[in-house]
Design an enzyme around this catalytic site. Structure first.
Site, PDB file in Angstrom:
ATOM      1  N   ILE A 215       0.835  -1.211   0.000  1.00  0.00           N
ATOM      2  CA  ILE A 215       0.000   0.000   0.000  1.00  0.00           C
ATOM      3  C   ILE A 215       0.868   1.258   0.000  1.00  0.00           C
ATOM      4  CG2 ILE A 215      -1.705   1.305   1.346  1.00  0.00           C
ATOM      5  CD1 ILE A 215      -2.762  -1.434   2.385  1.00  0.00           C
TER       6      ILE A 215
ATOM      7  N   VAL B  10      10.238   2.982  12.090  1.00  0.00           N
ATOM      8  CA  VAL B  10       9.239   3.909  12.649  1.00  0.00           C
ATOM      9  C   VAL B  10       9.018   3.724  14.148  1.00  0.00           C
ATOM     10  CG1 VAL B  10       8.007   4.182  10.455  1.00  0.00           C
ATOM     11  CG2 VAL B  10       7.238   2.430  12.084  1.00  0.00           C
TER      12      VAL B  10
ATOM     13  N   TYR C 282      -3.640  -7.113  16.655  1.00  0.00           N
ATOM     14  CA  TYR C 282      -3.569  -6.209  15.486  1.00  0.00           C
ATOM     15  C   TYR C 282      -4.721  -5.198  15.553  1.00  0.00           C
ATOM     16  CZ  TYR C 282      -3.629  -4.743  10.552  1.00  0.00           C
ATOM     17  OH  TYR C 282      -3.628  -4.013   9.383  1.00  0.00           O
TER      18      TYR C 282
ATOM     19  N   LYS D 126      -4.761  -1.004  15.825  1.00  0.00           N
ATOM     20  CA  LYS D 126      -5.406  -0.123  14.838  1.00  0.00           C
ATOM     21  C   LYS D 126      -6.484   0.748  15.504  1.00  0.00           C
ATOM     22  CE  LYS D 126      -2.958  -1.229  11.255  1.00  0.00           C
ATOM     23  NZ  LYS D 126      -2.041  -0.259  10.645  1.00  0.00           N
TER      24      LYS D 126
ATOM     25  N   PRO E  91      -8.364   0.503   5.076  1.00  0.00           N
ATOM     26  CA  PRO E  91      -8.611  -0.503   4.036  1.00  0.00           C
ATOM     27  C   PRO E  91      -9.259  -1.751   4.620  1.00  0.00           C
ATOM     28  CG  PRO E  91      -6.295   0.213   4.101  1.00  0.00           C
ATOM     29  CD  PRO E  91      -6.939   0.675   5.362  1.00  0.00           C
TER      30      PRO E  91
ATOM     31  N   ILE F 145      -9.490  -5.656   2.703  1.00  0.00           N
ATOM     32  CA  ILE F 145      -8.528  -6.697   2.315  1.00  0.00           C
ATOM     33  C   ILE F 145      -7.800  -6.227   1.063  1.00  0.00           C
ATOM     34  CG2 ILE F 145      -8.227  -9.080   1.572  1.00  0.00           C
ATOM     35  CD1 ILE F 145     -10.766  -9.772   3.091  1.00  0.00           C
TER      36      ILE F 145
ATOM     37  N   THR G 294      -1.645  -7.692  -0.714  1.00  0.00           N
ATOM     38  CA  THR G 294      -0.234  -7.331  -0.487  1.00  0.00           C
ATOM     39  C   THR G 294       0.440  -8.502   0.220  1.00  0.00           C
ATOM     40  OG1 THR G 294      -0.611  -6.446   1.717  1.00  0.00           O
ATOM     41  CG2 THR G 294      -0.874  -4.896  -0.132  1.00  0.00           C
TER      42      THR G 294
HETATM   43  P1  NAD Z   1       3.221  -4.805   3.693  1.00  0.00           P
HETATM   44  O1  NAD Z   1       3.699  -5.779   4.717  1.00  0.00           O
HETATM   45  O2  NAD Z   1       3.067  -5.260   2.295  1.00  0.00           O
HETATM   46  O3  NAD Z   1       4.152  -3.498   3.699  1.00  0.00           O
HETATM   47  C1  NAD Z   1       4.468  -2.858   4.916  1.00  0.00           C
HETATM   48  C2  NAD Z   1       5.799  -2.145   4.771  1.00  0.00           C
HETATM   49  O4  NAD Z   1       6.098  -1.556   6.063  1.00  0.00           O
HETATM   50  C3  NAD Z   1       6.943  -3.103   4.430  1.00  0.00           C
HETATM   51  O5  NAD Z   1       7.693  -2.605   3.352  1.00  0.00           O
HETATM   52  C4  NAD Z   1       7.753  -3.175   5.708  1.00  0.00           C
HETATM   53  O6  NAD Z   1       9.149  -3.368   5.507  1.00  0.00           O
HETATM   54  C5  NAD Z   1       7.469  -1.810   6.345  1.00  0.00           C
HETATM   55  N1  NAD Z   1       7.712  -1.821   7.791  1.00  0.00           N
HETATM   56  C6  NAD Z   1       7.361  -2.794   8.680  1.00  0.00           C
HETATM   57  N2  NAD Z   1       7.816  -2.477   9.899  1.00  0.00           N
HETATM   58  C7  NAD Z   1       8.459  -1.288   9.785  1.00  0.00           C
HETATM   59  C8  NAD Z   1       9.138  -0.457  10.700  1.00  0.00           C
HETATM   60  N3  NAD Z   1       9.267  -0.794  12.004  1.00  0.00           N
HETATM   61  N4  NAD Z   1       9.675   0.702  10.242  1.00  0.00           N
HETATM   62  C9  NAD Z   1       9.567   1.062   8.929  1.00  0.00           C
HETATM   63  N5  NAD Z   1       8.944   0.297   8.010  1.00  0.00           N
HETATM   64  C10 NAD Z   1       8.389  -0.862   8.451  1.00  0.00           C
HETATM   65  O7  NAD Z   1       1.836  -4.231   4.268  1.00  0.00           O
HETATM   66  P2  NAD Z   1       0.635  -3.461   3.513  1.00  0.00           P
HETATM   67  O8  NAD Z   1      -0.435  -4.446   3.274  1.00  0.00           O
HETATM   68  O9  NAD Z   1       1.157  -2.637   2.408  1.00  0.00           O
HETATM   69  O10 NAD Z   1       0.143  -2.526   4.730  1.00  0.00           O
HETATM   70  C11 NAD Z   1       0.444  -1.146   4.828  1.00  0.00           C
HETATM   71  C12 NAD Z   1      -0.380  -0.562   5.971  1.00  0.00           C
HETATM   72  O11 NAD Z   1      -1.771  -0.745   5.694  1.00  0.00           O
HETATM   73  C13 NAD Z   1      -0.116  -1.244   7.318  1.00  0.00           C
HETATM   74  O12 NAD Z   1      -0.155  -0.287   8.359  1.00  0.00           O
HETATM   75  C14 NAD Z   1      -1.290  -2.207   7.434  1.00  0.00           C
HETATM   76  O13 NAD Z   1      -1.572  -2.531   8.774  1.00  0.00           O
HETATM   77  C15 NAD Z   1      -2.391  -1.420   6.772  1.00  0.00           C
HETATM   78  N6  NAD Z   1      -3.495  -2.246   6.266  1.00  0.00           N
HETATM   79  C16 NAD Z   1      -3.270  -3.263   5.377  1.00  0.00           C
HETATM   80  C17 NAD Z   1      -4.349  -4.020   4.933  1.00  0.00           C
HETATM   81  C18 NAD Z   1      -4.197  -5.161   3.946  1.00  0.00           C
HETATM   82  O14 NAD Z   1      -5.175  -5.861   3.678  1.00  0.00           O
HETATM   83  N7  NAD Z   1      -3.036  -5.397   3.354  1.00  0.00           N
HETATM   84  C19 NAD Z   1      -5.635  -3.760   5.403  1.00  0.00           C
HETATM   85  C20 NAD Z   1      -5.825  -2.711   6.304  1.00  0.00           C
HETATM   86  C21 NAD Z   1      -4.748  -1.966   6.740  1.00  0.00           C
END
Ligand code: NAD
Length: 258
Positions: A13, A62, A154, A158, A184, A186, A189
């Site tokens: 994302i 972060v 989790y 959130k 979001p 689902i 990713t």
């Molecule tokens: P992803 O795992 O594909 O990507 C997450 C990125 O964050 C990775 O590149 C990872 O290296 C980086 N990361 C992890 N820990 C870190 C840290 N301590 N410092 C810096 N970078 C760090 O995940 P995604 O699906 O792209 O999710 C992005 C955001 O959206 C997240 O906060 C996730 O909780 C949220 N989200 C995702 C979904 C989904 O369905 N994929 C749904 C709702 C919310």
């Protein structure tokens, strides 16, 4: 156009958000963990050029205060200011609550809660010093509005993002800063691949079946792409959302109705 920072932008994302914001004409600093440097630089190199100059890639964790301070400082120094912060980085955990150790609980909150807190506050300090206002945007989830079984920790992290977003919006409005979050459902990713695999192992079902079961309840009939989420973030990062703050907005294809 604004100078933007997106955390967790090496993939998923965050990568889609960086691409969309560059397409919108913003100058973007992308960041991720040092271990993701190669993919992060690929992301930066794929961003379209904008009139204001090139994009930058920075690494940092972060959940680490000094790291976040440096990310914000280096963004402002290299781009000239920080106008939009997207606190996107997050991690998942799929486990029954009775199986979660205190250390595992802390690990999730360290990145998802504390990480967003650090990104929000360091960005706000920079924006207040600049005196030009700004937009702070966080990654929440449908899990910020509803607790789901096997995703309890989790979800709690959130919910924390949604609370921080509401409080920060009220504290920083006098500085011209708006604070909102995207939620979001689902999104296809690496994170969802992992959740699907972990749910499959717990429930003894095959690869893709857990995702398919949850996707069956999506009103619009398909799971999300990162680009679907990035469209909302584009709106939150731009002037059309100026009269909006403290909101955690669902972009889930119609999973939750609240
Ligand atoms: P992803 O795992 O594909 O990507 C997450 C990125 O964050 C990775 O590149 C990872 O290296 C980086 N990361 C992890 N820990 C870190 C840290 N301590 N410092 C810096 N970078 C760090 O995940 P995604 O699906 O792209 O999710 C992005 C955001 O959206 C997240 O906060 C996730 O909780 C949220 N989200 C995702 C979904 C989904 O369905 N994929 C749904 C709702 C919310």
């Amino acid at each position: 156009m604004s100078n933007v920072h997106v955390t967790g932008a090496a993939r998923g994302i965050g990568q889609a958000i960086a691409l969309r914001l560059a397409q919108d004409g913003h100058r973007v600093a992308v960041s991720d963990l040092e271990s993701m440097r190669g993919a992060l630089e690929d992301t930066r190199n794929e961003l379209p050029e904008v009139a204001a100059g090139g994009h930058v890639a920075l690494t940092g964790d972060v959940s680490d205060p000094a790291s976040v301070r440096a990310l914000v400082h280096d963004t402002a120094q290299q781009l000239g200011s920080l106008d939009v912060m997207v606190a996107n980085a997050g991690i998942a955990q799929t486990k029954a609550l009775l199986d979660v150790s205190p250390e595992e609980y802390d690990q999730v909150h360290r990145v998802n809660g504390r990480g967003v807190f650090l990104c929000y506050t360091e960005a706000a300090r920079q924006m207040i010093a600049q005196g030009t206002g700004g937009k702070i945007i966080g990654a929440a989830s449908i899990a910020a509005h509803k607790g789901f079984p096997l995703l309890g920790v989790y979800c709690s992290s959130k919910f924390a993002v949604r609370a921080l977003t509401q409080a920060a919006a009220q504290e920083w409005a006098p500085h011209g800063i708006t604070v909102n979050a995207y939620c979001p459902g689902i999104v296809e990713t690496s994170m969802w691949e992992q959740i699907d695999a972990d749910l499959g192992a717990i429930n003894h079902v095959g690869k893709g079946e857990s995702m398919a079961a949850m996707a069956a309840g999506i009103t619009l009939g398909r799971v999300s792409t990162g680009a679907d989420v990035a469209k909302l973030v584009s709106y939150l990062a731009g002037p059309d959302s100026d009269y909006m703050t403290g909101q955690s907005v669902l972009v889930d294809g119609g999973m939750l109705f609240i």
